[in-house]
Design a protein around this motif. Sequence first.
Motif, PDB file in Angstrom:
ATOM      1  N   ILE A  62       2.773 -15.437  -6.134  1.00  9.39           N
ATOM      2  CA  ILE A  62       1.336 -15.347  -5.896  1.00  9.39           C
ATOM      3  C   ILE A  62       1.173 -14.988  -4.424  1.00  9.39           C
ATOM      4  O   ILE A  62       1.689 -15.693  -3.554  1.00  9.39           O
ATOM      5  CB  ILE A  62       0.619 -16.679  -6.169  1.00  9.39           C
ATOM      6  CG1 ILE A  62       0.925 -17.190  -7.574  1.00  9.39           C
ATOM      7  CG2 ILE A  62      -0.891 -16.523  -5.987  1.00  9.39           C
ATOM      8  CD1 ILE A  62       0.437 -18.618  -7.821  1.00  9.39           C
ATOM      9  N   ILE A  63       0.484 -13.903  -4.158  1.00  9.29           N
ATOM     10  CA  ILE A  63       0.247 -13.542  -2.763  1.00  9.29           C
ATOM     11  C   ILE A  63      -1.212 -13.802  -2.412  1.00  9.29           C
ATOM     12  O   ILE A  63      -2.081 -13.848  -3.279  1.00  9.29           O
ATOM     13  CB  ILE A  63       0.633 -12.076  -2.468  1.00  9.29           C
ATOM     14  CG1 ILE A  63      -0.188 -11.094  -3.308  1.00  9.29           C
ATOM     15  CG2 ILE A  63       2.128 -11.875  -2.720  1.00  9.29           C
ATOM     16  CD1 ILE A  63       0.064  -9.634  -2.956  1.00  9.29           C
ATOM     17  N   ASP A  94       6.924 -14.333   5.051  1.00  7.59           N
ATOM     18  CA  ASP A  94       7.033 -15.096   3.807  1.00  7.59           C
ATOM     19  C   ASP A  94       7.172 -14.162   2.613  1.00  7.59           C
ATOM     20  O   ASP A  94       7.980 -14.406   1.700  1.00  7.59           O
ATOM     21  CB  ASP A  94       5.800 -15.984   3.599  1.00  7.59           C
ATOM     22  CG  ASP A  94       5.768 -17.198   4.507  1.00  7.59           C
ATOM     23  OD1 ASP A  94       6.831 -17.813   4.697  1.00  7.59           O
ATOM     24  OD2 ASP A  94       4.682 -17.528   5.026  1.00  7.59           O
ATOM     25  N   ARG A  95       6.390 -13.095   2.607  1.00 10.20           N
ATOM     26  CA  ARG A  95       6.425 -12.179   1.463  1.00 10.20           C
ATOM     27  C   ARG A  95       7.767 -11.460   1.369  1.00 10.20           C
ATOM     28  O   ARG A  95       8.296 -11.261   0.275  1.00 10.20           O
ATOM     29  CB  ARG A  95       5.275 -11.169   1.562  1.00 10.20           C
ATOM     30  CG  ARG A  95       3.921 -11.825   1.398  1.00 10.20           C
ATOM     31  CD  ARG A  95       2.782 -10.810   1.443  1.00 10.20           C
ATOM     32  NE  ARG A  95       1.593 -11.485   1.985  1.00 10.20           N
ATOM     33  CZ  ARG A  95       0.870 -11.063   2.997  1.00 10.20           C
ATOM     34  NH1 ARG A  95       1.201  -9.928   3.612  1.00 10.20           N
ATOM     35  NH2 ARG A  95      -0.176 -11.746   3.425  1.00 10.20           N
ATOM     36  N   PRO A 122       6.227 -10.842 -12.126  1.00 10.38           N
ATOM     37  CA  PRO A 122       4.765 -10.855 -12.059  1.00 10.38           C
ATOM     38  C   PRO A 122       4.292 -10.990 -10.609  1.00 10.38           C
ATOM     39  O   PRO A 122       4.767 -11.853  -9.876  1.00 10.38           O
ATOM     40  CB  PRO A 122       4.379 -12.102 -12.866  1.00 10.38           C
ATOM     41  CG  PRO A 122       5.587 -12.436 -13.682  1.00 10.38           C
ATOM     42  CD  PRO A 122       6.760 -11.994 -12.867  1.00 10.38           C
ATOM     43  N   ILE A 123       3.384 -10.117 -10.214  1.00 12.97           N
ATOM     44  CA  ILE A 123       2.775 -10.205  -8.887  1.00 12.97           C
ATOM     45  C   ILE A 123       1.321 -10.614  -9.079  1.00 12.97           C
ATOM     46  O   ILE A 123       0.481  -9.814  -9.501  1.00 12.97           O
ATOM     47  CB  ILE A 123       2.892  -8.881  -8.125  1.00 12.97           C
ATOM     48  CG1 ILE A 123       4.369  -8.528  -7.908  1.00 12.97           C
ATOM     49  CG2 ILE A 123       2.171  -8.976  -6.778  1.00 12.97           C
ATOM     50  CD1 ILE A 123       4.595  -7.220  -7.165  1.00 12.97           C
ATOM     51  N   ILE A 158      -1.330  -3.539  -1.528  1.00 14.97           N
ATOM     52  CA  ILE A 158      -0.607  -2.340  -1.961  1.00 14.97           C
ATOM     53  C   ILE A 158       0.695  -2.179  -1.180  1.00 14.97           C
ATOM     54  O   ILE A 158       1.748  -1.858  -1.751  1.00 14.97           O
ATOM     55  CB  ILE A 158      -1.486  -1.082  -1.802  1.00 14.97           C
ATOM     56  CG1 ILE A 158      -2.753  -1.197  -2.652  1.00 14.97           C
ATOM     57  CG2 ILE A 158      -0.697   0.169  -2.178  1.00 14.97           C
ATOM     58  CD1 ILE A 158      -2.508  -1.411  -4.129  1.00 14.97           C
ATOM     59  N   LYS A 159       0.654  -2.420   0.124  1.00 14.17           N
ATOM     60  CA  LYS A 159       1.879  -2.335   0.921  1.00 14.17           C
ATOM     61  C   LYS A 159       2.925  -3.335   0.431  1.00 14.17           C
ATOM     62  O   LYS A 159       4.124  -3.030   0.365  1.00 14.17           O
ATOM     63  CB  LYS A 159       1.563  -2.590   2.401  1.00 14.17           C
ATOM     64  CG  LYS A 159       0.882  -1.432   3.117  1.00 14.17           C
ATOM     65  CD  LYS A 159       0.726  -1.719   4.610  1.00 14.17           C
ATOM     66  CE  LYS A 159       0.134  -0.538   5.353  1.00 14.17           C
ATOM     67  NZ  LYS A 159       0.094  -0.761   6.812  1.00 14.17           N
ATOM     68  N   THR A 160       2.474  -4.534   0.081  1.00 14.93           N
ATOM     69  CA  THR A 160       3.402  -5.556  -0.405  1.00 14.93           C
ATOM     70  C   THR A 160       4.045  -5.125  -1.715  1.00 14.93           C
ATOM     71  O   THR A 160       5.265  -5.297  -1.918  1.00 14.93           O
ATOM     72  CB  THR A 160       2.661  -6.897  -0.591  1.00 14.93           C
ATOM     73  OG1 THR A 160       2.129  -7.312   0.675  1.00 14.93           O
ATOM     74  CG2 THR A 160       3.600  -7.972  -1.113  1.00 14.93           C
ATOM     75  N   ILE A 161       3.265  -4.542  -2.610  1.00 13.92           N
ATOM     76  CA  ILE A 161       3.818  -4.035  -3.871  1.00 13.92           C
ATOM     77  C   ILE A 161       4.875  -2.970  -3.592  1.00 13.92           C
ATOM     78  O   ILE A 161       5.958  -2.978  -4.187  1.00 13.92           O
ATOM     79  CB  ILE A 161       2.694  -3.472  -4.763  1.00 13.92           C
ATOM     80  CG1 ILE A 161       1.786  -4.602  -5.260  1.00 13.92           C
ATOM     81  CG2 ILE A 161       3.281  -2.704  -5.955  1.00 13.92           C
ATOM     82  CD1 ILE A 161       0.517  -4.129  -5.936  1.00 13.92           C
TER      83      ILE A 161
END
Length: 306
Positions: free
Chosen positions: A186-187, A195-196, A212-213, A237-240
């Motif tokens: 969960i972000i 952390d991510r 799952p994001i 989007i950057k994290t994905i």
Amino acid sequence: MQKKDYLDLYNLTVEELIEKAYKVTKKHFNMGVEFCSIISAKTGACPEDCKYCAQSVKSHAEINVQAMMNPSDIEKAAKDAKEKGASHFGIVISGKTPSNADFEKLLEAVRRVSAIKGMECCCSAGILDENQMKALKDAGCVRYNHNINTSEQFYDKICTTHSFKDRIKTAELAKKCGIGNCTGVIIGMGETREDRIDMALTLKKLNPESVPINILDPIKGTALENCTDKIDEDEIIKTICIFRIIMPDAILRYGGGRHVRLRKNYQKLGMMAGINGLIIGNYLTTLGCKPEDDFEMIETLGMHKI
């Protein structure tokens, strides 16, 4: 690449990152998207204190607490999900670990869902022992969902009634027993970029089939209802993209929160950024996107259901 290299990717523009991630996804999945559906087979009254969750006894969220459903009703829901386009059906029950009676109902439900032609059965039932995990495998469970949720260093800010290591051990046990891992995050709960990256690197070691994001949708009555995290659409989007680069061959799945935190166009960008799995329909205690809207979205992007 090292951790710092992945952190540096956040300095690229969204367009630059999408271009990198898109190439990775296309190479490994050829634009295919996996659809799944989930059901809350037992809802609420959970003794854990996860701050994001409306089902915790610590929460004051208004939800319908529900005892374990009958296997026949779960089977019916799975057939309906198949008709709407899902190829995987996840049976989710609240609580740290199921009672013997609830677990027997779960096993029967798994047997029934697994018998549906063209449908794979997945489960999420908390922390299990090896005998229980093997029983699920024998009943026909193909994936076990047990999210790490956040990074190890941030975990005690989110939950204190069980540990990050408990979650890792459960995911590893599922794999030991021959069940695929569906393990995600969960972000937007107040974590940092570091952390991510740590989440993604932890998941890479677990090598899950499905990731799952989820994006925090603050629910009134939960401890995070007033979460002030400023994560925006570009950051999501950057994290994905970075998750895709770190885990090139995992199914990255849109989970809860996407219809709230990402506008329609940003949902499409997320698909280009590396998302190749969708939970269609509703979630555990919140509403989701309509399956027909998701099918229309992937069609307009030149993607196809797998």
